[in-house]
Design an enzyme around this catalytic site. Structure first.
Site, PDB file in Angstrom:
ATOM      1  N   CYS A  42       0.656  -1.068   0.282  1.00  0.00           N
ATOM      2  CA  CYS A  42       0.240   0.163  -0.013  1.00  0.00           C
ATOM      3  C   CYS A  42       0.899   1.550   0.130  1.00  0.00           C
ATOM      4  O   CYS A  42       2.301   1.313   0.972  1.00  0.00           O
ATOM      5  CB  CYS A  42      -1.199   0.175   1.319  1.00  0.00           C
ATOM      6  SG  CYS A  42      -2.117   1.251   1.456  1.00  0.00           S
ATOM      7  N   ASP A  44       0.384   3.685   1.775  1.00  0.00           N
ATOM      8  CA  ASP A  44       0.543   4.636   2.920  1.00  0.00           C
ATOM      9  C   ASP A  44       1.470   4.347   3.445  1.00  0.00           C
ATOM     10  O   ASP A  44       2.823   3.901   3.045  1.00  0.00           O
ATOM     11  CB  ASP A  44      -0.224   3.740   3.836  1.00  0.00           C
ATOM     12  CG  ASP A  44      -0.666   4.465   5.385  1.00  0.00           C
ATOM     13  OD1 ASP A  44      -1.781   3.726   5.628  1.00  0.00           O
ATOM     14  OD2 ASP A  44       0.197   4.281   5.982  1.00  0.00           O
ATOM     15  N   ARG A  46       3.387   4.648   5.892  1.00  0.00           N
ATOM     16  CA  ARG A  46       3.453   3.566   7.284  1.00  0.00           C
ATOM     17  C   ARG A  46       3.757   2.965   6.694  1.00  0.00           C
ATOM     18  O   ARG A  46       3.735   1.886   8.065  1.00  0.00           O
ATOM     19  CB  ARG A  46       2.480   3.454   9.139  1.00  0.00           C
ATOM     20  CG  ARG A  46       1.781   5.196   9.076  1.00  0.00           C
ATOM     21  CD  ARG A  46       0.652   5.625   9.941  1.00  0.00           C
ATOM     22  NE  ARG A  46      -0.658   5.110   8.532  1.00  0.00           N
ATOM     23  CZ  ARG A  46      -2.108   5.059   9.104  1.00  0.00           C
ATOM     24  NH1 ARG A  46      -2.123   4.901  10.626  1.00  0.00           N
ATOM     25  NH2 ARG A  46      -2.100   4.767   8.437  1.00  0.00           N
ATOM     26  N   HIS A  98      -2.362  -3.530   4.737  1.00  0.00           N
ATOM     27  CA  HIS A  98      -2.364  -3.274   6.200  1.00  0.00           C
ATOM     28  C   HIS A  98      -3.849  -3.574   7.339  1.00  0.00           C
ATOM     29  O   HIS A  98      -4.298  -2.482   6.371  1.00  0.00           O
ATOM     30  CB  HIS A  98      -1.048  -2.437   6.223  1.00  0.00           C
ATOM     31  CG  HIS A  98      -1.646  -0.910   5.518  1.00  0.00           C
ATOM     32  ND1 HIS A  98      -2.861  -0.145   6.523  1.00  0.00           N
ATOM     33  CD2 HIS A  98      -2.243  -0.730   5.036  1.00  0.00           C
ATOM     34  CE1 HIS A  98      -2.499   0.967   5.861  1.00  0.00           C
ATOM     35  NE2 HIS A  98      -2.703   0.546   4.814  1.00  0.00           N
ATOM     36  N   CYS A 101      -6.939   0.177   6.255  1.00  0.00           N
ATOM     37  CA  CYS A 101      -6.112   0.615   5.155  1.00  0.00           C
ATOM     38  C   CYS A 101      -7.024   1.224   5.176  1.00  0.00           C
ATOM     39  O   CYS A 101      -8.456   1.029   4.936  1.00  0.00           O
ATOM     40  CB  CYS A 101      -5.971  -1.199   4.352  1.00  0.00           C
ATOM     41  SG  CYS A 101      -5.517   0.183   2.397  1.00  0.00           S
TER      42      CYS A 101
END
Ligand code: CO
Length: 215
Positions: A42, A44, A46, A98, A101
């Site tokens: 992803c 993202d 993080r 994750h 999400c």
């Protein structure tokens, strides 16, 4: 004055530190890359692949997009996959989602967000073709379950590509893995989805060897 100066400062400090600890590092890196892994994760902020895996630059080839989707018509992910499998000869493709999400959570809602809704439709399709279809409660557990189901669907999508099927037909060792990461503890979970040959796929997706044309 240059904008985002702090990032250039960070970069200089980082490069100096790496050179101090390993003087030949950048010379070696500039010559070639031979990472054994392709990470599809992803976008993202993080979810930084190298840090999560404890790997240095040069050790993992990375593709990231919103909610780690592998679409059959996305030339971006297909090009990354082809280059990784055929040129870099990676041995492992890791699809990593994750929990929590945001893309998956958005796909579970009906609120319009614009262009990205077309992308998230892939995840709605995963939901709609899954055992939890029509059962959403609006809670976090729906999101997390769909995060897992999405990883499983995208692992299959990787395996269904001509790129992976051709590699297996050539006898190239290649495994596709489905993992999920928890932001809360920083730990990866293996979803036990490792696929290493076409016999593990549904029959309709197994391609025959190419026929000799002409004659
Ligand atoms: Co995400």
């Amino acid at each position: 004055m240059r904008e985002l100066k702090e990032l250039f400062d960070n970069n200089r400090w980082w490069a100096e530190r790496v050179k101090r600890e390993n003087p030949g590092f950048f010379d070696d890196l500039a010559k070639q890359q031979a990472p054994p892994y392709l990470w599809i994760g992803c976008a993202d902020s993080r979810m930084p692949a190298n840090q999560i895996l404890g790997l240095e630059p040069g050790q993992v080839f990375v593709h990231r997009n919103v909610a780690n989707v592998v679409s059959h018509t996305d030339f971006n992910v297909l090009s990354v996959l082809q280059y990784a499998v055929e040129v870099l000869q990676v041995r492992h493709v890791i699809v990593c989602g994750h929990y929590g999400c945001g893309g998956v959570a958005a796909a579970l809602k009906n609120e319009p967000l614009g262009l990205i809704d077309n992308w998230l439709r892939h995840i709605k399709d995963v939901y709609q073709h899954s055992p939890i279809a029509g059962r959403r409660t609006g809670g976090r557990e729906d999101v997390d379950r769909l995060c897992e189901l999405n990883v499983a669907a995208q692992v299959r999508n990787v395996c269904h590509t001509t790129i992976v099927q051709d590699a297996w037909r050539r006898g190239q060792a290649l495994s596709i893995h489905g993992w999920i990461y928890a932001l809360e503890d920083g730990l990866l979970r293996d979803l036990d989805l490792c696929i290493s040959n076409p016999d593990q796929l549904a029959e309709i997706y197994r391609m025959e060897p190419p026929r000799v044309r002409g004659g």
